[in-house]
Design a protein around this motif. Structure first.
Motif, PDB file in Angstrom:
ATOM      1  N   LYS A 277       0.826  -1.211   0.000  1.00 61.40           N
ATOM      2  CA  LYS A 277       0.000   0.000   0.000  1.00 61.40           C
ATOM      3  C   LYS A 277       0.861   1.263   0.000  1.00 61.40           C
ATOM      4  O   LYS A 277       0.660   2.156  -0.828  1.00 61.40           O
ATOM      5  CB  LYS A 277      -0.915   0.015   1.239  1.00 61.40           C
ATOM      6  N   SER A 278       1.803   1.319   0.925  1.00 60.25           N
ATOM      7  CA  SER A 278       2.651   2.521   0.998  1.00 60.25           C
ATOM      8  C   SER A 278       3.486   2.654  -0.266  1.00 60.25           C
ATOM      9  O   SER A 278       3.733   3.763  -0.737  1.00 60.25           O
ATOM     10  CB  SER A 278       3.573   2.450   2.213  1.00 60.25           C
ATOM     11  N   THR A 279       3.907   1.516  -0.793  1.00 58.46           N
ATOM     12  CA  THR A 279       4.691   1.555  -2.021  1.00 58.46           C
ATOM     13  C   THR A 279       3.878   2.166  -3.152  1.00 58.46           C
ATOM     14  O   THR A 279       4.364   3.014  -3.896  1.00 58.46           O
ATOM     15  CB  THR A 279       5.158   0.138  -2.390  1.00 58.46           C
TER      16      THR A 279
ATOM     17  N   MET B  64      -2.978   9.839   1.174  1.00 58.33           N
ATOM     18  CA  MET B  64      -2.901   9.760   2.629  1.00 58.33           C
ATOM     19  C   MET B  64      -2.514   8.351   3.041  1.00 58.33           C
ATOM     20  O   MET B  64      -3.181   7.386   2.684  1.00 58.33           O
ATOM     21  CB  MET B  64      -4.249  10.122   3.249  1.00 58.33           C
ATOM     22  N   ASP B  65      -1.427   8.242   3.792  1.00 62.16           N
ATOM     23  CA  ASP B  65      -0.952   6.922   4.221  1.00 62.16           C
ATOM     24  C   ASP B  65      -1.303   6.708   5.690  1.00 62.16           C
ATOM     25  O   ASP B  65      -0.638   7.248   6.569  1.00 62.16           O
ATOM     26  CB  ASP B  65       0.558   6.816   4.017  1.00 62.16           C
ATOM     27  N   GLU B  66      -2.344   5.952   5.924  1.00 66.20           N
ATOM     28  CA  GLU B  66      -2.826   5.693   7.283  1.00 66.20           C
ATOM     29  C   GLU B  66      -2.755   6.954   8.138  1.00 66.20           C
ATOM     30  O   GLU B  66      -2.074   6.979   9.166  1.00 66.20           O
ATOM     31  CB  GLU B  66      -2.012   4.560   7.924  1.00 66.20           C
ATOM     32  N   PRO B  67      -3.455   8.006   7.710  1.00 70.32           N
ATOM     33  CA  PRO B  67      -3.258   9.288   8.382  1.00 70.32           C
ATOM     34  C   PRO B  67      -3.773   9.295   9.820  1.00 70.32           C
ATOM     35  O   PRO B  67      -3.345  10.114  10.604  1.00 70.32           O
ATOM     36  CB  PRO B  67      -4.046  10.269   7.517  1.00 70.32           C
TER      37      PRO B  67
ATOM     38  N   PHE C  86       1.590  11.841   5.418  1.00 75.59           N
ATOM     39  CA  PHE C  86       2.309  10.628   5.763  1.00 75.59           C
ATOM     40  C   PHE C  86       1.831  10.079   7.095  1.00 75.59           C
ATOM     41  O   PHE C  86       1.278  10.799   7.916  1.00 75.59           O
ATOM     42  CB  PHE C  86       3.809  10.897   5.844  1.00 75.59           C
ATOM     43  N   GLN C  87       2.130   8.821   7.277  1.00 78.30           N
ATOM     44  CA  GLN C  87       1.751   8.151   8.517  1.00 78.30           C
ATOM     45  C   GLN C  87       2.399   8.838   9.726  1.00 78.30           C
ATOM     46  O   GLN C  87       1.767   9.079  10.729  1.00 78.30           O
ATOM     47  CB  GLN C  87       2.201   6.705   8.431  1.00 78.30           C
ATOM     48  N   SER C  88       3.673   9.157   9.599  1.00 79.41           N
ATOM     49  CA  SER C  88       4.349   9.875  10.685  1.00 79.41           C
ATOM     50  C   SER C  88       4.905  11.166  10.117  1.00 79.41           C
ATOM     51  O   SER C  88       4.965  11.349   8.920  1.00 79.41           O
ATOM     52  CB  SER C  88       5.484   9.025  11.228  1.00 79.41           C
TER      53      SER C  88
HETATM   54 MG    MG Z   1       2.523   1.247   4.847  1.00 73.16          MG
END
Ligand code: MG
Ligand code: ATP
Lengths: 284, 371
Positions: B50-52, B165-168, B89-91
């Motif tokens: 997913k992030s990729t 949005m990556d697992e925001p 980003f997630q973080s």
């Molecule tokens: Mg990820």
């Protein structure tokens, strides 16, 4: 609670351990030689004076009983040493930062093969005592005419400071949030701009600390300075002080020279301490 | 508010992405069409890619093969800084050393917009995200939820063609998460920016997305609207993955007269409709498994959990076979009560026992074939 008390006691001991010798030297530097050499041993000068400093800096100052005294004969040596040390330390700081910051950044943030091995090799060079490298350096410097020059000393110092800064910097940059550059990239920065506009400002405290460490390391360096530059016009402060120490039997004069040599690193550390204090040194 | 809507469709064409010499591709020949203005959720287990996918869309990772198109423009070789995407980003969604105002303004400063325009845009997004009063603080001086809202403000301020949005919401607590999810859905309706939203929470994906793309081991397993995904999942794995409650997968065999026998005969089911394959896996969601008190049944209630207005029962046979059923709390059955499970055939699914693929079988109608 009990742990806190213990920590405070340990900190106090460490503080006394480091501060007392310095305070002592300062107190000696404020005494006339006559008072220091008297049979009545005491810590605080009864007749405090700046005469030792004035004479070291090239002025004349009367002795304790009013007899006239001219400038200290070692004054020029010490002053030249301070000046040379300052020049060398500033160059070492600037050049080491230019080399070490990008290297540390690359090692901590860029995916590469043999990263760990590379870092270990760099750190391993720190375990070689400077004496071990002086002979090859000396031979090389003779050939290149770098012996007895400030340039030569700057290069020699960088062999110490660059690995040290790379090592420290790798851990500093490794502590930055992982997505920082990616965020900068999507915000419109090229790779280089992301470094200059985001990474550098975000790690300015750490980089200040690195620069201070480089400056102090160079200022304090003795072995290379002693072997390459003693007795030359490029002699830095530590060998100058050491030759004064061995040739003069006036401890109050040596003490005042020592204190003069302590001032620049203290000044640098003091000036930037509010940055350094914010740096997380855990993991170093 | 009058957002400057910029709706772009995105196409991902046979994209393969491999990190270094990794044996398995992180994205394996992915084809995906993202419609203009759509809110697409990318759902999948950890390591699914997913992030990729997000990084490839943003231009932060180069692809090994395949093309990427934003509208008519081929952006495959365009670097991140010129793609006009915004990423949450997630973080670290904000710059740690800058005030929220400067973080939000950063992308606009890079675009060299005039100061008044930057000011106007910041006021606009800060108003939407209710962070006006926080703008002069640093990220570590605000709460997690406020940080999250600021990050979304930062993403929206540059009017991106594509919002990623990556697992925001993964760093905020469950309640806030639900609230922000709803806010995001609202914001998306107002804004209409094409949005790709990565999550590993099926509930989050199913509740707000126009469509859901499920990824597993670098492959797209299914892309469909949430209802289709729920009703017609492509495989047994997927049915289980998108199911909030544990999914019942019952291996069954034909008996004489069209009945299906499961669990070594402990359960005999009589589906309506025509011929079925000899062997199949019957998929029944807990809400479609009815249980009724029956002294003669081989099943007993093992556990019961009360979940807001509903009761979830785990029932078991002496052999240890387990099924899960959910019913209303009108009548709560006690543990050890013998119960008879019955399948709501209109919603039952059939899967190939070997491949796990869904078979096109409708139990309430006459039936299709198998290979
Ligand atoms: Mg990820
Ligand atoms: N920078 C990288 N270098 C090497 N391999 C990577 C890198 N990033 C991801 N991978 C690998 O690629 C695969 C997909 O990773 P990815 O981060 O896209 O998964 P994900 O679906 O986002 O997972 P999660 O839900 O845990 O965030 C994984 O096998 C992962 O190990």
């Amino acid at each position: 609670m009990r742990r806190k008390v213990l920590i405070h006691i340990l900190a106090l001991i460490a503080l006394i351990w480091t501060v007392v010798p310095i305070v002592w030297i300062v107190l000696i530097s404020l005494m006339y030689h006559h008072e220091f050499a008297s049979a009545d041993i005491h810590l605080f000068p009864h007749q405090p004076t700046l005469a030792n400093y004035v004479r070291l800096l090239g002025g004349a100052a009367p002795d304790w009983n009013g007899t006239a005294q001219g400038p200290n004969a070692y004054g020029p040596l010490i002053r030249e040493g301070l000046l040379n040390s300052a020049q060398v330390a500033v160059w070492v700081t600037v050049l080491s930062m230019i080399v070490a910051v990008p290297a540390a950044y690359a090692l901590s943030r860029v995916q590469m093969r043999f990263r760990q091995a590379g870092l270990l090799t760099i750190v391993a060079t720190r375990s070689i005592p400077p004496v071990a490298t002086t002979i090859p350096f000396f031979a090389l410097y003779q050939g290149l005419g770098l012996s007895g020059t400030k340039t030569g000393l700057v290069i020699a110092h960088m062999t110490i400071t660059v690995p040290l800064l790379v090592w420290i910097g790798t851990s500093f940059f490794g502590g930055l949030p992982p997505g920082l550059e990616r965020m900068a990239r999507v915000d419109g920065c090229s790779r280089w701009r992301a470094f200059a506009r985001v990474v550098v400002p975000a790690s300015r405290h750490s980089m200040t600390a690195m620069a201070v460490i480089a400056f102090i390391t160079s200022w304090d360096e003795f072995t290379f300075a002693l072997i390459f530059n003693t007795g030359t016009p490029a002699q830095t402060f530590p060998p100058a002080l050491s030759s004064m120490f061995f040739q003069v039997s006036v401890p109050t004069d040596v003490a005042s020279a020592t204190v003069l040599g302590l001032i620049p690193p203290l000044l640098v550390a003091g000036l930037f301490q509010r940055y350094i204090r914010k740096v997380n040194l855990v993991g170093l | 508010m009058e957002p400057e809507v910029l709706q772009v469709g995105i196409s991902v064409e046979s994209v393969t992405k491999r990190y270094g010499k990794a044996p398995r591709a992180a994205l394996d020949d992915v084809d995906l069409e993202i419609r203009p203005g759509e809110l697409l959720a990318v759902l999948g287990p950890s390591g699914g890619g997913k992030s990729t996918l997000l990084n490839v869309l943003a231009g932060l990772e180069p692809v090994n093969s395949g093309r990427l198109r934003f509208g008519d423009e081929d952006v495959t070789d365009i670097p991140a800084e010129r793609r006009n995407v915004a990423v949450v980003f997630q973080s670290s969604m904000l710059y740690p050393h800058l005030s929220l105002r400067k973080s939000i303004a950063f992308a606009l400063t890079m675009q060299k917009l005039p100061a008044e325009e930057i000011q106007r845009r910041i006021d606009e997004v800060a108003g939407w995200q209710r962070i006006d009063h926080l703008l002069d603080r640093k990220p570590h001086e605000v709460s997690g939820g406020e940080r999250q809202r600021s990050a979304v403000a930062k993403a929206l301020v540059s009017h991106p063609a594509l919002l990623l949005m990556d697992e925001p919401f993964s760093a905020v607590d469950a309640q806030l998460r639900r609230q922000m999810r709803t806010e995001l859905a609202k914001l998306h309706r107002q804004f209409g920016t094409t949005t790709v939203f990565v999550t590993h929470d099926q509930e989050e994906a199913m509740s707000i997305a126009d469509r859901v793309a499920v990824m597993r081991a670098g492959k797209l397993v299914q892309v469909a609207d949430p209802l289709t995904l729920y009703r017609r999942p492509a495989s047994a794995w997927l049915a289980d993955f998108v199911s909030v409650q544990p999914f019942n997968l019952i291996p069954v065999e034909h008996q004489d007269g069209g009945a299906l026998s499961a669990f070594g005969g402990s359960l005999v089911l009589k589906p309506p409709g025509g011929p079925l394959p000899q062997r199949l896996d019957l998929g029944v969601r807990p809400e479609h498994l009815r249980i009724t008190r029956s002294e003669s049944s081989a099943f007993r209630i093992l556990t019961r959990e009360i979940i807001g207005g509903q009761v979830k029962y785990t029932i078991t046979t002496d052999r240890g076979d387990e099924l899960v059923a959910v019913r209303s709390d009108d009548e709560v059955l006690d543990a050890d009560t013998p119960v008879d499970p019955a399948v709501d055939w209109a919603h039952a699914l059939a899967f190939d026992p070997d491949s796990g693929d869904r078979l096109d079988v409708r139990f309430n109608e006459v039936v299709a074939s198998v290979s």
